[in-house]
Each structure stands twice: as C-alpha cells, then as structure tokens.
Design a protein around this motif. Structure first.
Motif, PDB file in Angstrom:
ATOM      1  N   LYS A 115      25.166  65.276  43.727  1.00 55.08           N
ATOM      2  CA  LYS A 115      25.115  64.968  42.290  1.00 55.08           C
ATOM      3  C   LYS A 115      24.187  63.772  42.033  1.00 55.08           C
ATOM      4  CE  LYS A 115      27.926  63.799  38.317  1.00 55.08           C
ATOM      5  NZ  LYS A 115      29.226  63.366  37.831  1.00 55.08           N
ATOM      6  N   THR A 116      24.343  62.716  42.831  1.00 56.24           N
ATOM      7  CA  THR A 116      23.506  61.521  42.678  1.00 56.24           C
ATOM      8  C   THR A 116      22.035  61.860  42.907  1.00 56.24           C
ATOM      9  OG1 THR A 116      25.318  60.098  43.398  1.00 56.24           O
ATOM     10  CG2 THR A 116      23.101  59.176  43.529  1.00 56.24           C
ATOM     11  N   PHE A 117      21.766  62.658  43.941  1.00 55.08           N
ATOM     12  CA  PHE A 117      20.388  63.038  44.225  1.00 55.08           C
ATOM     13  C   PHE A 117      19.814  63.864  43.062  1.00 55.08           C
ATOM     14  CE2 PHE A 117      16.898  65.304  46.274  1.00 55.08           C
ATOM     15  CZ  PHE A 117      16.290  64.270  46.946  1.00 55.08           C
ATOM     16  N   GLY A 118      20.613  64.746  42.490  1.00 50.10           N
ATOM     17  CA  GLY A 118      20.179  65.532  41.329  1.00 50.10           C
ATOM     18  C   GLY A 118      19.856  64.645  40.136  1.00 50.10           C
ATOM     19  N   GLU A 119      20.660  63.607  39.935  1.00 51.16           N
ATOM     20  CA  GLU A 119      20.397  62.659  38.844  1.00 51.16           C
ATOM     21  C   GLU A 119      19.092  61.912  39.078  1.00 51.16           C
ATOM     22  OE1 GLU A 119      23.992  60.347  38.836  1.00 51.16           O
ATOM     23  OE2 GLU A 119      25.135  61.951  37.838  1.00 51.16           O
ATOM     24  N   LEU A 120      18.841  61.504  40.328  1.00 45.92           N
ATOM     25  CA  LEU A 120      17.571  60.846  40.654  1.00 45.92           C
ATOM     26  C   LEU A 120      16.394  61.779  40.401  1.00 45.92           C
ATOM     27  CD1 LEU A 120      18.464  58.992  43.976  1.00 45.92           C
ATOM     28  CD2 LEU A 120      17.811  57.931  41.818  1.00 45.92           C
ATOM     29  N   GLN A 121      16.558  63.031  40.784  1.00 46.58           N
ATOM     30  CA  GLN A 121      15.505  64.022  40.567  1.00 46.58           C
ATOM     31  C   GLN A 121      15.239  64.209  39.071  1.00 46.58           C
ATOM     32  OE1 GLN A 121      16.526  67.972  41.832  1.00 46.58           O
ATOM     33  NE2 GLN A 121      14.407  68.622  41.929  1.00 46.58           N
ATOM     34  N   SER A 122      16.295  64.240  38.274  1.00 45.68           N
ATOM     35  CA  SER A 122      16.137  64.390  36.818  1.00 45.68           C
ATOM     36  C   SER A 122      15.402  63.203  36.222  1.00 45.68           C
ATOM     37  CB  SER A 122      17.501  64.537  36.141  1.00 45.68           C
ATOM     38  OG  SER A 122      18.106  65.729  36.519  1.00 45.68           O
ATOM     39  N   ARG A 123      15.776  61.992  36.679  1.00 50.15           N
ATOM     40  CA  ARG A 123      15.087  60.795  36.177  1.00 50.15           C
ATOM     41  C   ARG A 123      13.605  60.815  36.533  1.00 50.15           C
ATOM     42  NH1 ARG A 123      18.168  55.861  38.286  1.00 50.15           N
ATOM     43  NH2 ARG A 123      19.741  57.285  39.028  1.00 50.15           N
ATOM     44  N   PHE A 124      13.306  61.235  37.760  1.00 50.81           N
ATOM     45  CA  PHE A 124      11.912  61.318  38.191  1.00 50.81           C
ATOM     46  C   PHE A 124      11.162  62.347  37.342  1.00 50.81           C
ATOM     47  CE2 PHE A 124       8.508  62.991  40.934  1.00 50.81           C
ATOM     48  CZ  PHE A 124       7.810  61.822  41.154  1.00 50.81           C
ATOM     49  N   ALA A 125      11.798  63.474  37.062  1.00 48.56           N
ATOM     50  CA  ALA A 125      11.165  64.510  36.239  1.00 48.56           C
ATOM     51  C   ALA A 125      10.920  64.008  34.825  1.00 48.56           C
ATOM     52  CB  ALA A 125      12.039  65.761  36.211  1.00 48.56           C
ATOM     53  N   GLU A 126      11.868  63.245  34.276  1.00 49.30           N
ATOM     54  CA  GLU A 126      11.693  62.682  32.943  1.00 49.30           C
ATOM     55  C   GLU A 126      10.522  61.701  32.912  1.00 49.30           C
ATOM     56  OE1 GLU A 126      15.388  60.890  31.772  1.00 49.30           O
ATOM     57  OE2 GLU A 126      16.425  62.837  31.733  1.00 49.30           O
ATOM     58  N   GLN A 127      10.418  60.887  33.970  1.00 52.52           N
ATOM     59  CA  GLN A 127       9.350  59.894  34.020  1.00 52.52           C
ATOM     60  C   GLN A 127       7.977  60.531  34.181  1.00 52.52           C
ATOM     61  OE1 GLN A 127      10.581  57.296  37.163  1.00 52.52           O
ATOM     62  NE2 GLN A 127      12.078  56.245  35.895  1.00 52.52           N
ATOM     63  N   SER A 128       7.930  61.710  34.787  1.00 56.82           N
ATOM     64  CA  SER A 128       6.649  62.375  34.984  1.00 56.82           C
ATOM     65  C   SER A 128       6.451  63.515  33.988  1.00 56.82           C
ATOM     66  CB  SER A 128       6.548  62.902  36.420  1.00 56.82           C
ATOM     67  OG  SER A 128       7.567  63.846  36.667  1.00 56.82           O
ATOM     68  N   GLN A 129       7.212  63.470  32.894  1.00 61.79           N
ATOM     69  CA  GLN A 129       7.140  64.513  31.873  1.00 61.79           C
ATOM     70  C   GLN A 129       5.714  64.618  31.319  1.00 61.79           C
ATOM     71  OE1 GLN A 129       9.693  63.801  28.548  1.00 61.79           O
ATOM     72  NE2 GLN A 129       9.897  65.960  28.096  1.00 61.79           N
ATOM     73  N   GLY A 130       5.307  65.821  31.082  1.00 57.94           N
ATOM     74  CA  GLY A 130       3.971  66.061  30.545  1.00 57.94           C
ATOM     75  C   GLY A 130       2.929  66.286  31.620  1.00 57.94           C
ATOM     76  N   LEU A 131       3.289  66.038  32.868  1.00 61.56           N
ATOM     77  CA  LEU A 131       2.355  66.274  33.956  1.00 61.56           C
ATOM     78  C   LEU A 131       2.614  67.675  34.514  1.00 61.56           C
ATOM     79  CD1 LEU A 131       2.728  62.892  35.856  1.00 61.56           C
ATOM     80  CD2 LEU A 131       0.954  63.523  34.228  1.00 61.56           C
ATOM     81  N   ALA A 132       1.674  68.570  34.304  1.00 60.19           N
ATOM     82  CA  ALA A 132       1.841  69.943  34.782  1.00 60.19           C
ATOM     83  C   ALA A 132       1.159  70.087  36.129  1.00 60.19           C
ATOM     84  CB  ALA A 132       1.254  70.920  33.774  1.00 60.19           C
ATOM     85  N   PHE A 133       1.965  70.086  37.168  1.00 62.16           N
ATOM     86  CA  PHE A 133       1.428  70.191  38.516  1.00 62.16           C
ATOM     87  C   PHE A 133       1.798  71.531  39.121  1.00 62.16           C
ATOM     88  CE2 PHE A 133       1.889  65.383  38.807  1.00 62.16           C
ATOM     89  CZ  PHE A 133       0.525  65.149  38.745  1.00 62.16           C
ATOM     90  N   SER A 134       0.891  72.068  39.892  1.00 58.01           N
ATOM     91  CA  SER A 134       1.210  73.245  40.698  1.00 58.01           C
ATOM     92  C   SER A 134       1.970  72.750  41.923  1.00 58.01           C
ATOM     93  CB  SER A 134      -0.077  73.949  41.136  1.00 58.01           C
ATOM     94  OG  SER A 134      -0.769  73.142  42.069  1.00 58.01           O
TER      95      SER A 134
END
Length: 192
Positions: A115-134
């Motif tokens: 759960k904690t790792f998933g929350e970290l992943q979500s925060r990272f995704a939010e911080q990199s929002q708008g970056l469309a990477f393959s």
C-alpha cells in the motif's frame, strides 16, 4: 415529480456503476460476468483490477468466494511471463512463513508495504503529470533519475523499517498483556 423520477434514475445508475461486479466461475474454468452477461478471460479480470473495478468471483454451483484464487492465477501468469517481480529466494521466504506463528504479522506487513509503495508511485505519477513517455523513455528516464530514485526508495525503506518496529512493539505489548493474564505460563514474559 419528474425531477424525483430523474433523481431516482440517476441514483440507480450511480448504484450500478459503484456496485460490486459479480463473476461466476464454472466447472469448465470459464468466467461469466453477470454485469455484461458474457464470458470473460483472466486478461479481462486483470483489466478490471487495473481499472480499479470492484468485483468478486463466485463458484457458480456453491457460491464459494474464489476471488483470491483468480487473483493468484493472474499473478502466476505475470510471474511466468515477462519479467517476474519475485525472486526465487523471496518466494521461498514467503512460503516459509506459512504455518509459522508470524504468518499473520507477515501478511499485514506485506500488505502495508505494498500500500505504501502504491502511494509513493501515485505521488510520483502526480509529480510527473503531463509527461507522456513510452515504456522505453520511462526506462531511460528512471535510469537517469537514479539518485532521485535512491532517495525515494531510501525513504520507503526507512518507512518500512519503522512499520516493522511498530508491529514488533505491538506484539511485545500483546505478549505482556497475555503474560498478565497467564502469570508463570512458559513463553510469556513475567508480570511487571
């Protein structure tokens, strides 16, 4: 009165979309989605998990809950194809916890860490929002971000250690309480 009907229809629609989706598993190993009235595959169930859709899998004859079994099948398919998440030694260690007194604690510990790792992943995704990477660009990006990822993972490891320490402290307190209830019983600390 019309608005009331509309509201009822809207609430019925909202109920339907938030309702638990029931899948029936038949003896021929096929899964039937009662929501769409069609047969589905494990890949469809995996998509439901990824989409955050609430569901349960029931045996068509006995109504036994088979959800965990189906989720484990999906994990098995993922582990045998592509890049596995678990090493052989980590799987061996998990197996060793079955039947051990620490089984419940280990399950809780793993659940909290995931759960904690998933929350970290979500925060990272939010911080990199708008970056469309393959996927290839993400791999390059993550490689270039090694110090940042080390810091992120270091924080995660520290949080994990803290969680384990809290769990150990709770177990110690429970053992002390049990010792107070059963003074002099072997295996329990003496009453203070």
């Amino acid at each position: 009165m019309t608005a009331r009907r509309g509201k009822t229809a809207e609430s019925a629609e909202a109920e339907e979309t938030s309702a638990l989706r029931v899948l029936k598993k038949y003896p021929n190993r096929r899964l039937y989605d009662t929501h769409t009235s069609s047969y589905i595959t494990l890949a469809d169930v995996k998509k439901m998990v990824l989409d955050g859709q609430a569901f349960e899998v029931r045996d068509a004859k006995t109504a036994e809950d088979l959800t965990r079994s189906i989720l484990l099948q999906i994990i098995l398919e993922e582990e045998t194809g592509g890049v596995p998440m678990f090493s052989t030694s980590s799987l061996e260690q998990i197996i060793r916890f079955y039947g051990h007194a620490m089984q419940g604690v280990m399950g809780d510990y793993l659940e909290r860490n995931v759960k904690t790792f998933g929350e970290l992943q979500s925060r990272f995704a939010e911080q990199s929002q708008g970056l469309a990477f393959s996927p290839e660009l993400w791999t390059q990006f993550m490689g270039a971000q090694s110090p940042m990822m080390q810091n992120l993972m270091g924080g995660y490891v520290e949080q994990s250690k803290s969680l384990l320490s809290q769990m150990q402290e709770q177990m110690k307190e429970q053992m002390e309480k049990a010792g107070a209830l059963f003074p002099g019983m072997p295996g329990f600390p003496p009453k203070k």
